[in-house]
Design an enzyme around this catalytic site. Structure first.
Site, short mmCIF file in Angstrom:
data_model
loop_
_atom_site.label_atom_id
_atom_site.label_comp_id
_atom_site.label_asym_id
_atom_site.label_seq_id
_atom_site.Cartn_x
_atom_site.Cartn_y
_atom_site.Cartn_z
N GLY A 12 67.74 62.04 46.62
CA GLY A 12 68.11 62.76 45.39
C GLY A 12 68.23 64.25 45.62
N VAL A 64 68.56 54.96 45.42
CA VAL A 64 67.24 54.56 45.93
C VAL A 64 66.67 53.29 45.27
CG1 VAL A 64 66.45 56.80 46.78
CG2 VAL A 64 66.10 56.20 44.36
N ASN A 90 62.16 62.06 46.66
CA ASN A 90 62.33 63.04 45.58
C ASN A 90 63.12 62.50 44.39
OD1 ASN A 90 62.77 65.95 44.44
ND2 ASN A 90 64.83 65.13 44.75
N SER A 142 54.23 64.25 39.50
CA SER A 142 54.44 65.19 38.39
C SER A 142 53.09 65.40 37.72
CB SER A 142 55.40 64.57 37.37
OG SER A 142 55.37 65.30 36.15
N TYR A 155 58.13 57.22 32.47
CA TYR A 155 58.08 58.31 33.46
C TYR A 155 56.62 58.58 33.87
CZ TYR A 155 59.09 62.90 35.57
OH TYR A 155 59.21 63.96 36.44
N ALA A 157 54.10 56.57 33.73
CA ALA A 157 53.61 55.43 34.52
C ALA A 157 54.13 55.52 35.95
CB ALA A 157 54.05 54.13 33.86
N ILE A 188 59.74 72.83 36.10
CA ILE A 188 60.62 73.49 37.07
C ILE A 188 62.03 73.52 36.48
CG2 ILE A 188 61.45 73.49 39.47
CD1 ILE A 188 58.33 73.57 39.22
N1 LIG Z 1 62.07 69.53 36.98
C1 LIG Z 1 60.80 69.36 36.70
O1 LIG Z 1 60.22 70.07 35.85
C2 LIG Z 1 60.00 68.28 37.38
C3 LIG Z 1 58.63 68.23 37.14
C4 LIG Z 1 57.86 67.27 37.77
C5 LIG Z 1 58.45 66.37 38.65
N2 LIG Z 1 59.79 66.43 38.88
C6 LIG Z 1 60.35 65.45 39.82
O2 LIG Z 1 61.11 66.10 40.82
C7 LIG Z 1 62.14 65.23 41.28
C8 LIG Z 1 63.47 65.97 41.24
O3 LIG Z 1 63.79 66.29 39.89
P1 LIG Z 1 64.73 67.50 39.45
O4 LIG Z 1 64.00 68.28 38.45
O5 LIG Z 1 65.28 68.18 40.65
O6 LIG Z 1 65.87 66.69 38.67
P2 LIG Z 1 67.45 66.64 38.87
O7 LIG Z 1 67.93 65.72 37.81
O8 LIG Z 1 68.04 67.99 38.98
O9 LIG Z 1 67.58 65.95 40.29
C9 LIG Z 1 67.32 64.59 40.50
C10 LIG Z 1 68.26 64.08 41.57
O10 LIG Z 1 67.98 62.68 41.74
C11 LIG Z 1 69.24 62.03 41.83
N3 LIG Z 1 69.12 60.62 41.45
C12 LIG Z 1 69.02 60.08 40.21
N4 LIG Z 1 69.01 58.74 40.30
C13 LIG Z 1 69.10 58.43 41.61
C14 LIG Z 1 69.15 57.23 42.33
N5 LIG Z 1 69.12 56.04 41.71
N6 LIG Z 1 69.23 57.27 43.68
C15 LIG Z 1 69.28 58.47 44.31
N7 LIG Z 1 69.25 59.64 43.69
C16 LIG Z 1 69.17 59.63 42.35
C17 LIG Z 1 70.17 62.80 40.87
O11 LIG Z 1 71.52 62.52 41.14
C18 LIG Z 1 69.74 64.22 41.15
O12 LIG Z 1 70.48 64.81 42.18
C19 LIG Z 1 62.09 64.00 40.38
O13 LIG Z 1 61.37 62.98 41.01
C20 LIG Z 1 61.34 64.50 39.17
O14 LIG Z 1 60.70 63.47 38.47
C21 LIG Z 1 60.59 67.36 38.26
#
Ligand SMILES: NC(=O)c1ccc[n+]([C@@H]2O[C@H](COP(=O)([O-])OP(=O)(O)OC[C@H]3O[C@@H](n4cnc5c(N)ncnc54)[C@H](O)[C@@H]3O)[C@@H](O)[C@H]2O)c1
Length: 250
Positions: A12, A64, A90, A142, A155, A157, A188
């Site tokens: 991702g 994934v 990720n 998270s 989410y 869970a 973030i």
């Molecule tokens: N942004 C936040 O505040 C935050 C906080 C805690 C945790 N997270 C975690 O960080 C990670 C990244 O999140 P983000 O904020 O960069 O979000 P984002 O939506 O910008 O990026 C997520 C990426 O995952 C990809 N993706 C979605 N479904 C997919 C799949 N089936 N197979 C492969 N890739 C896939 C998307 O295309 C995207 O590029 C995630 O696991 C999210 O839960 C984010």
């Protein structure tokens, strides 16, 4: 350079935190495999890394939640780079909705992309790490894996599941010199949080709960990921590193 010539797969990673991790790791000399659901976007991200940091990259389309695509991601990486030093789980999604309205299909989608993927990717990569007698696995949890957030039951869970499996895998894989850790980000600024952060009131509420008084950047998570991927963290395993501006300190 802390990651010179390390081969790193990040799922991702065409944008957001995944791409932030890719950039910080590329700065440290790593060779990066960008994988995501859209091949063209992966290739674009690779071009940016190659131009900015002069590193070798590989772009592989991989959903994934699909085991065959995960197996292909690992095979393509081995074919090009011959080994895998670090896996970053990720990829993730979040969909808002009350538990009363959420369908079985919606629940499964989130759990499959956020959690089952960790099982698939780990299973596929570990045999190669065992052969090399070393490896590091880092998964994105998270703060929602530690405390409840309204309307994202699936989410929460999935992220609690990542914190739990990180400890289990650390125990199981220690004998192969494989470290397994997680990172739990706070809020973030990415596409995932864009709508929430655009709303003035919601942004203020989120900032009020963040003692350091700002929203995090993908690079904040990238730097923590570099630490967990580097030799500096060789004696750390089974740990979830909270990077949240103090949110959980309350
Ligand atoms: N942004 C936040 O505040 C935050 C906080 C805690 C945790 N997270 C975690 O960080 C990670 C990244 O999140 P983000 O904020 O960069 O979000 P984002 O939506 O910008 O990026 C997520 C990426 O995952 C990809 N993706 C979605 N479904 C997919 C799949 N089936 N197979 C492969 N890739 C896939 C998307 O295309 C995207 O590029 C995630 O696991 C999210 O839960 C984010």
């Amino acid at each position: 350079m802390k990651l010179k010539n390390k081969i790193i797969i990040i799922t991702g990673s065409r944008r957001g935190i995944g791409f932030g991790i890719a950039q910080e790791m590329a700065k440290e000399g790593a060779k990066i495999v960008i994988s995501d659901i859209n091949q063209k976007e992966c290739e674009k991200a690779c071009k940016v890394l190659e131009k900015k940091y002069n590193v070798k990259t590989l772009a592989v389309k991989c959903d994934v939640s699909n085991k065959d695509e995960v197996d292909n991601l690992i095979q393509q990486t081995i074919k090009k780079f011959k080994k895998i030093d670090i896996l970053v789980n990720n990829a993730g999604i979040v969909k808002f909705g009350s538990v009363l309205d959420k369908t079985e299909k919606e629940w499964d989608l989130t759990l499959n992309i956020n959690l089952r993927s960790v099982f698939f990717c780990t299973k596929a990569v570990v045999p190669h790490m065992i052969k090399q007698k070393s490896g590091k696995i880092i998964s994105l949890a998270s703060i929602a894996g530690f405390v409840g957030f309204d309307n994202i039951s699936d989410y929460c869970a999935s992220k609690g599941g990542i914190i739990a499996i990180t400890k289990e895998l650390a125990l199981e894989l220690a004998k192969y010199n494989i470290n397994v850790n997680a990172i739990a980000p706070g809020i973030i600024e990415t596409k995932m949080t864009q709508a929430m952060l655009k709303d003035k009131k919601q942004r203020e509420n989120l900032l009020a709960q963040t003692p350091l008084g700002r929203v995090g950047k993908p690079a904040d998570i990238g730097k923590a990921a570099v630490f967990l991927a580097s030799d500096d963290s060789d004696f750390i395993t089974g740990h979830t590193l909270v990077v949240d501006g103090g949110w959980l300190a309350h």
